[in-house]
Design a protein around this motif. Sequence first.
Motif, PDB file in Angstrom:
ATOM      1  N   THR A 285       0.807  -1.217   0.000  1.00 30.88           N
ATOM      2  CA  THR A 285       0.000   0.000   0.000  1.00 30.88           C
ATOM      3  C   THR A 285       0.845   1.275   0.000  1.00 30.88           C
ATOM      4  O   THR A 285       1.756   1.425   0.819  1.00 30.88           O
ATOM      5  N   CYS A 286       0.493   2.171  -0.913  1.00 32.68           N
ATOM      6  CA  CYS A 286       1.115   3.498  -0.939  1.00 32.68           C
ATOM      7  C   CYS A 286       0.590   4.254   0.288  1.00 32.68           C
ATOM      8  O   CYS A 286      -0.610   4.436   0.434  1.00 32.68           O
ATOM      9  N   ALA A 287       1.490   4.679   1.168  1.00 32.14           N
ATOM     10  CA  ALA A 287       1.065   5.320   2.423  1.00 32.14           C
ATOM     11  C   ALA A 287       0.352   6.651   2.167  1.00 32.14           C
ATOM     12  O   ALA A 287      -0.500   7.061   2.948  1.00 32.14           O
ATOM     13  N   ALA A 288       0.660   7.319   1.077  1.00 30.90           N
ATOM     14  CA  ALA A 288       0.071   8.633   0.804  1.00 30.90           C
ATOM     15  C   ALA A 288      -1.378   8.538   0.330  1.00 30.90           C
ATOM     16  O   ALA A 288      -2.225   9.291   0.789  1.00 30.90           O
ATOM     17  N   CYS A 289      -1.666   7.600  -0.578  1.00 33.36           N
ATOM     18  CA  CYS A 289      -3.024   7.563  -1.137  1.00 33.36           C
ATOM     19  C   CYS A 289      -3.779   6.284  -0.768  1.00 33.36           C
ATOM     20  O   CYS A 289      -4.925   6.096  -1.161  1.00 33.36           O
ATOM     21  N   ALA A 290      -3.124   5.405   0.003  1.00 35.20           N
ATOM     22  CA  ALA A 290      -3.763   4.184   0.506  1.00 35.20           C
ATOM     23  C   ALA A 290      -4.231   3.246  -0.616  1.00 35.20           C
ATOM     24  O   ALA A 290      -5.173   2.479  -0.437  1.00 35.20           O
TER      25      ALA A 290
ATOM     26  N   ALA B  81       6.794   4.865  -9.527  1.00 32.53           N
ATOM     27  CA  ALA B  81       5.785   5.867  -9.151  1.00 32.53           C
ATOM     28  C   ALA B  81       4.462   5.166  -8.904  1.00 32.53           C
ATOM     29  O   ALA B  81       4.112   4.210  -9.613  1.00 32.53           O
ATOM     30  N   CYS B  82       3.725   5.614  -7.893  1.00 34.47           N
ATOM     31  CA  CYS B  82       2.403   5.048  -7.607  1.00 34.47           C
ATOM     32  C   CYS B  82       1.490   5.361  -8.798  1.00 34.47           C
ATOM     33  O   CYS B  82       1.423   6.510  -9.232  1.00 34.47           O
ATOM     34  N   LYS B  83       0.782   4.358  -9.290  1.00 32.54           N
ATOM     35  CA  LYS B  83      -0.061   4.571 -10.471  1.00 32.54           C
ATOM     36  C   LYS B  83      -1.299   5.381 -10.116  1.00 32.54           C
ATOM     37  O   LYS B  83      -1.939   5.980 -10.984  1.00 32.54           O
ATOM     38  N   SER B  84      -1.654   5.390  -8.841  1.00 33.60           N
ATOM     39  CA  SER B  84      -2.852   6.110  -8.422  1.00 33.60           C
ATOM     40  C   SER B  84      -2.578   7.599  -8.159  1.00 33.60           C
ATOM     41  O   SER B  84      -3.268   8.464  -8.679  1.00 33.60           O
ATOM     42  N   CYS B  85      -1.564   7.892  -7.346  1.00 35.24           N
ATOM     43  CA  CYS B  85      -1.331   9.304  -6.978  1.00 35.24           C
ATOM     44  C   CYS B  85      -0.094   9.893  -7.654  1.00 35.24           C
ATOM     45  O   CYS B  85       0.162  11.083  -7.531  1.00 35.24           O
ATOM     46  N   ASN B  86       0.671   9.054  -8.332  1.00 30.27           N
ATOM     47  CA  ASN B  86       1.839   9.538  -9.077  1.00 30.27           C
ATOM     48  C   ASN B  86       3.069   9.795  -8.207  1.00 30.27           C
ATOM     49  O   ASN B  86       4.121  10.174  -8.711  1.00 30.27           O
TER      50      ASN B  86
END
Length: 248
Positions: A198-203, A221-226
Amino acid sequence: MTQPGLILKEIHKHSKHAFELQEQIARIPRQIKAQKTRIERMEKEFKDFQDHLKKLKVTIHEKEVSFKELNTRVAKLQKQQNEASDNKAYDALKIEITNTKAEIAKVEDEIFLSITEQEEKTAALPEQEKQLKAAKAEAATIEKTSTDRKSELEAQFAETMVMLKAEEAKLSAEHLGKYMRIVQSFKHEALSPLEGKTCAACATEVTSQMMNEVRSHLFVACKSCNRLLYLSENEERVIRQSQAEYEA
Ligand SMILES: [Zn+2]
């Protein structure tokens, strides 16, 4: 060459710290201003207190004058009453004397109250002055301490920025370009640790492949929040532990 994931982790540490320092630095002038406002308010209150005392003195004087005049008037009315030629004039003067005496009693009460207040306020004046002086001294100390603290924080900020730039310089030209674009929109929140998947920034959960890439400290890079991802402290510890268990 340091692996990108490890650089990103350091960058995030420094950029968060730099941001916190900036916030603290920005708060200091506001704190100093609040102290100044407090002292200004206290000074005004003290001045109002002094003005009130002055007005009280004037009021007492005026009432004493009026008290004297009213007494003179009663004496004059009594003389007229003694010399009155008829009952009607005598009775009219009698009423006027009674009314004037009532007025004298009222003025006398007011003088008494004003003098009592004057005595109380005069006695309280030194304490008021003492409190104002103490508050001013306290504000001056706070201002000095805060100003010193601000210089200290500014030095820490400069140091942190040097460390941040040094880490950024470790990124390859290609990674640096991508990183700079993300920093433009997210500032100190441009990076995010990965906890498990899990990306801690955007969960948002990343794929297993991305997780493995982050674990290998690649540029991901997170695909959801970049945001750019790096392995969290916690994850690093877990991995270290399982490696130790495996080797044992
Ligand atoms: Zn994310």
